[in-house]
Design a protein around this motif. Structure first.
Motif, PDB file in Angstrom:
ATOM      1  N   ASP A  40       0.486  -1.352  -0.254  1.00  0.00           N
ATOM      2  CA  ASP A  40       0.348   0.098   0.294  1.00  0.00           C
ATOM      3  C   ASP A  40       0.822   0.943  -0.307  1.00  0.00           C
ATOM      4  N   THR A  41       1.906   1.276   0.837  1.00  0.00           N
ATOM      5  CA  THR A  41       2.875   1.830   0.723  1.00  0.00           C
ATOM      6  C   THR A  41       3.519   2.652  -0.526  1.00  0.00           C
ATOM      7  N   LEU A  42       3.735   1.286  -0.993  1.00  0.00           N
ATOM      8  CA  LEU A  42       3.994   2.067  -2.757  1.00  0.00           C
ATOM      9  C   LEU A  42       2.994   2.362  -3.151  1.00  0.00           C
ATOM     10  N   VAL A  43       2.133   1.666  -3.112  1.00  0.00           N
ATOM     11  CA  VAL A  43       0.862   2.199  -4.916  1.00  0.00           C
ATOM     12  C   VAL A  43       0.613   3.607  -4.372  1.00  0.00           C
ATOM     13  N   GLN A  44       0.917   4.260  -3.117  1.00  0.00           N
ATOM     14  CA  GLN A  44       0.488   5.734  -2.595  1.00  0.00           C
ATOM     15  C   GLN A  44       1.878   6.857  -3.517  1.00  0.00           C
ATOM     16  N   ALA A  45       3.135   6.188  -3.621  1.00  0.00           N
ATOM     17  CA  ALA A  45       4.513   5.949  -3.561  1.00  0.00           C
ATOM     18  C   ALA A  45       4.520   7.169  -5.050  1.00  0.00           C
ATOM     19  N   CYS A  46       3.444   5.909  -5.424  1.00  0.00           N
ATOM     20  CA  CYS A  46       3.521   5.494  -6.867  1.00  0.00           C
ATOM     21  C   CYS A  46       1.991   6.531  -7.859  1.00  0.00           C
ATOM     22  N   GLN A  47       1.265   6.828  -6.860  1.00  0.00           N
ATOM     23  CA  GLN A  47      -0.039   7.534  -7.416  1.00  0.00           C
ATOM     24  C   GLN A  47       0.872   9.288  -7.163  1.00  0.00           C
ATOM     25  N   ARG A  48       1.712   9.350  -6.125  1.00  0.00           N
ATOM     26  CA  ARG A  48       1.882  10.900  -6.129  1.00  0.00           C
ATOM     27  C   ARG A  48       2.972  11.254  -6.973  1.00  0.00           C
ATOM     28  N   LEU A  49       3.653  10.137  -7.918  1.00  0.00           N
ATOM     29  CA  LEU A  49       4.560  10.155  -9.646  1.00  0.00           C
ATOM     30  C   LEU A  49       3.367  10.078 -10.858  1.00  0.00           C
ATOM     31  N   GLY A  50       2.236  10.085 -10.609  1.00  0.00           N
ATOM     32  CA  GLY A  50       1.505  10.018 -11.448  1.00  0.00           C
ATOM     33  C   GLY A  50       1.402   8.366 -12.585  1.00  0.00           C
ATOM     34  N   LEU A  51       1.633   7.658 -11.608  1.00  0.00           N
ATOM     35  CA  LEU A  51       1.972   5.795 -12.284  1.00  0.00           C
ATOM     36  C   LEU A  51       0.661   5.481 -11.127  1.00  0.00           C
ATOM     37  N   GLN A  52       0.401   4.375 -12.206  1.00  0.00           N
ATOM     38  CA  GLN A  52      -0.665   3.751 -11.438  1.00  0.00           C
ATOM     39  C   GLN A  52       0.084   1.845 -11.277  1.00  0.00           C
ATOM     40  N   LEU A  53       0.038   1.546  -9.902  1.00  0.00           N
ATOM     41  CA  LEU A  53       0.521   0.909  -9.250  1.00  0.00           C
ATOM     42  C   LEU A  53      -0.439  -1.052  -9.217  1.00  0.00           C
ATOM     43  N   ARG A  54      -0.790  -2.139 -10.430  1.00  0.00           N
ATOM     44  CA  ARG A  54      -1.725  -2.684  -9.642  1.00  0.00           C
ATOM     45  C   ARG A  54      -0.528  -4.195  -9.540  1.00  0.00           C
ATOM     46  N   PHE A  55      -0.368  -4.884  -8.913  1.00  0.00           N
ATOM     47  CA  PHE A  55      -0.699  -6.424  -8.654  1.00  0.00           C
ATOM     48  C   PHE A  55      -1.118  -7.315  -8.673  1.00  0.00           C
ATOM     49  N   ASP A  56      -0.754  -8.321  -9.394  1.00  0.00           N
ATOM     50  CA  ASP A  56      -1.162  -9.321  -9.847  1.00  0.00           C
ATOM     51  C   ASP A  56      -2.200 -10.178  -9.370  1.00  0.00           C
ATOM     52  N   ALA A  57      -2.071 -10.576  -7.705  1.00  0.00           N
ATOM     53  CA  ALA A  57      -2.199 -11.338  -7.095  1.00  0.00           C
ATOM     54  C   ALA A  57      -1.804 -11.133  -5.407  1.00  0.00           C
ATOM     55  N   GLU A  58      -2.316 -11.412  -4.292  1.00  0.00           N
ATOM     56  CA  GLU A  58      -2.073 -10.921  -2.941  1.00  0.00           C
ATOM     57  C   GLU A  58      -0.559 -11.368  -2.530  1.00  0.00           C
ATOM     58  N   ARG A  59      -0.250 -12.626  -3.334  1.00  0.00           N
ATOM     59  CA  ARG A  59       0.954 -13.269  -3.060  1.00  0.00           C
ATOM     60  C   ARG A  59       1.824 -12.932  -3.789  1.00  0.00           C
ATOM     61  N   GLU A  60       1.506 -12.385  -5.001  1.00  0.00           N
ATOM     62  CA  GLU A  60       2.197 -12.870  -6.406  1.00  0.00           C
ATOM     63  C   GLU A  60       3.654 -11.836  -6.613  1.00  0.00           C
ATOM     64  N   PRO A  61       4.977 -11.720  -6.999  1.00  0.00           N
ATOM     65  CA  PRO A  61       5.704 -10.545  -6.922  1.00  0.00           C
ATOM     66  C   PRO A  61       5.409  -9.564  -8.349  1.00  0.00           C
ATOM     67  N   THR A  62       4.744 -10.207  -9.062  1.00  0.00           N
ATOM     68  CA  THR A  62       4.909  -9.124 -10.449  1.00  0.00           C
ATOM     69  C   THR A  62       3.259  -8.230 -10.385  1.00  0.00           C
ATOM     70  N   ALA A  63       4.019  -7.547 -10.951  1.00  0.00           N
ATOM     71  CA  ALA A  63       2.710  -5.811 -10.773  1.00  0.00           C
ATOM     72  C   ALA A  63       3.299  -5.233 -12.186  1.00  0.00           C
ATOM     73  N   THR A  64       2.068  -4.751 -12.861  1.00  0.00           N
ATOM     74  CA  THR A  64       1.568  -3.364 -13.925  1.00  0.00           C
ATOM     75  C   THR A  64       1.454  -2.046 -13.794  1.00  0.00           C
ATOM     76  N   VAL A  65       2.172  -1.035 -13.571  1.00  0.00           N
ATOM     77  CA  VAL A  65       3.397  -0.440 -13.785  1.00  0.00           C
ATOM     78  C   VAL A  65       2.459   0.611 -14.731  1.00  0.00           C
ATOM     79  N   ALA A  66       1.633   1.848 -15.274  1.00  0.00           N
ATOM     80  CA  ALA A  66       1.408   2.963 -16.393  1.00  0.00           C
ATOM     81  C   ALA A  66       1.148   4.134 -15.387  1.00  0.00           C
ATOM     82  N   LEU A  67       0.985   5.303 -16.707  1.00  0.00           N
ATOM     83  CA  LEU A  67       0.414   6.173 -16.231  1.00  0.00           C
ATOM     84  C   LEU A  67      -0.792   6.581 -15.547  1.00  0.00           C
ATOM     85  N   LEU A  68      -0.768   7.190 -15.098  1.00  0.00           N
ATOM     86  CA  LEU A  68      -1.820   7.527 -14.140  1.00  0.00           C
ATOM     87  C   LEU A  68      -2.842   8.164 -14.462  1.00  0.00           C
ATOM     88  N   ARG A  69      -4.599   8.606 -15.370  1.00  0.00           N
ATOM     89  CA  ARG A  69      -5.048   8.712 -16.228  1.00  0.00           C
ATOM     90  C   ARG A  69      -6.104   8.973 -15.465  1.00  0.00           C
TER      91      ARG A  69
END
Length: 451
Positions: free
Chosen positions: A422-451
């Motif tokens: 949650d801390t990392l997601v909020q940090a990305c939002q402050r920089l105009g990014l959208q971070l979405r983790f694939d699952a609860e325990r999965e180590p992969t995620a998608t990063v895109a511009l926040l629209r």
């Protein structure tokens, strides 16, 4: 007697005839209620109840004539319906029970009724001597109206009896009650009839004689009339007919009728009603909620309903007007965007989505000029590294770029806890990014511009 039956919060109420007005008993003194003496004394001595007529019936309870609104708080009540509103029939009933029997009864007795059978309530009583069963018939609307009125007042209706079957009989096996400008005659355990009576003494006497003659003439073949029956020899009053009268005003009419009909009249005060062999409450159908809904007086809700409907119409009209204004504003903005796009790129032939086409044209021009856009690999990765902060060097195990998005894989043990993610997601939002983790325990995620 009454002292053994009536307790505090209990009452026995003789219901007036339906002909007197379906809603008159709510505000007019048309109910004849047997109440404990303490309750009746409060009614007589209390303010606004000086006109209540009270007839003594004993040392523990007595009758009071009053309206439904004037009744004291009651826990339970037994209703005695006027004999003129209840028809007693004998019919051959098939061996059914429950809902099937209620469905079959209207078809069985409809030839014996003047009213539409579908508008009646049917209560089945015990078997008669000839193999038939007693069926008590009452107008369904009247039954529901009266019972519902007492239930809304907070009283539980314990039973509802026909008046002609609630009279204690004498040695002759018959009894007659005079009340509510009407007559109720009981001829036997399962036989009875109601009759209208007028106000004058002579008219009431003629009504009593006419009722007895009608009852005698309607007796089954082979049975003798009341005056000719072979009555029990025991007791000095074996040929007396008990007359239960509401008040002394009935006594002259009873004496005149007894002289004309040739029998001895035993005049008594109204008695404590006996438990009738049939309960009209068994004729009610549907659930309690359904009966409550059907008992609502929708006429009283006409004005509130009209106001509510008008408010809904005004609200819908306002919503549609607002939607129309927003639609015109949307079309104006779309037209302005399309005009700006055509002005910037006059070579465009077809414009479907001017915003998307503008982004693509700008990205193409930036690529031709050798400049990177915000969705390119390097700008995205740079922003994401800023969001990671000091952990950027050791947090990632792989990065993949496709279609303006980064697919990142974290090192095992990194960003597994929910609070850290949650801390990392909020940090990305402050920089105009959208971070979405694939699952609860999965180590992969998608990063895109926040629209």
């Amino acid at each position: 007697m009454a002292a053994q039956v009536l307790r505090r919060g209990q009452a026995i109420v003789w219901v007036p005839p339906r002909a007197g007005g379906e809603r008159a008993f709510a505000t007019e003194a048309t109910l004849l209620a047997m109440l404990p003496i303490a309750a009746t004394e409060k009614l007589v001595s209390g303010p606004g109840h000086t006109a209540v007529t009270v007839q003594g019936t004993g040392s523990a309870a007595r009758y009071a004539r009053l309206s439904l609104d004037a009744l004291p708080p009651l826990k339970s009540v037994t209703l005695v319906f006027d004999a003129r509103d209840v028809t007693l029939l004998r019919a051959k009933v098939p061996p059914l029970s429950g809902a099937r029997l209620r469905q079959a009864l209207p078809n069985i007795v409809e030839d014996l009724l003047l009213q539409d059978a579908q508008q009646c309530a049917f209560a089945v009583g015990p078997k008669t001597g000839d193999g038939e069963r007693l069926v008590a018939v009452i107008d369904r609307g009247w039954l529901e109206l009266v019972v519902g009125a007492f239930e809304r007042k907070g009283a539980k209706v314990a039973a509802a009896w026909p008046a002609q079957l609630a009279l204690p009989v004498g040695a002759s096996g018959a009894a007659l009650a005079c009340l509510n400008d009407g007559l109720a005659l009981r001829l036997g355990p399962l036989d009875g009839i109601g009759w209208n009576a007028a106000d004058g003494q002579q008219a009431r006497a003629e009504a009593i004689v006419a009722l007895l003659q009608a009852a005698w003439s309607a007796a089954p073949e082979g049975e003798r009339s009341f005056a000719e029956r072979e009555l029990p020899e025991e007791g000095p009053d074996r040929r007396n007919l008990p007359f239960y009268v509401e008040g002394p005003a009935w006594q002259p009419a009873v004496m005149i009728a007894a002289a004309k009909a040739g029998f001895a009249a035993e005049i008594r005060s109204l008695p404590l009603p006996m438990a009738a062999p049939v309960d009209l409450l068994t004729g009610r159908r549907g659930s309690k909620a359904g009966r409550w809904f059907a008992d609502i007086d929708w006429r009283a809700w006409r004005l509130p309903g009209a106001l509510a409907a008008a408010a809904v119409v005004v609200a819908l009209l306002g919503l549609n007007l607002h939607w129309g204004m927003l639609a015109r504003e949307r079309d104006a903005l779309r037209t302005a965007i399309e005009a700006r796009y055509r002005q910037t790129f006059p070579e465009a032939q077809v414009v479907v989505d001017p915003v998307l086409q503008m982004e693509r044209q700008v990205a193409t021009m930036r690529a031709r000029a050798g400049q990177s856009g915000p969705e390119d690999f390097v700008p995205l990765l740079t922003r994401f590294a800023q969001a990671l902060g000091g952990q950027a060097a050791d947090a990632l195990s792989g990065v993949e770029y496709r279609d303006g998005r980064l697919r990142v894989r974290f090192q095992p043990g990194q960003f597994e806890a929910r609070a850290v993610r949650d801390t990392l997601v909020q940090a990305c939002q402050r920089l105009g990014l959208q971070l979405r983790f694939d699952a609860e325990r999965e180590p992969t995620a998608t990063v895109a511009l926040l629209r």
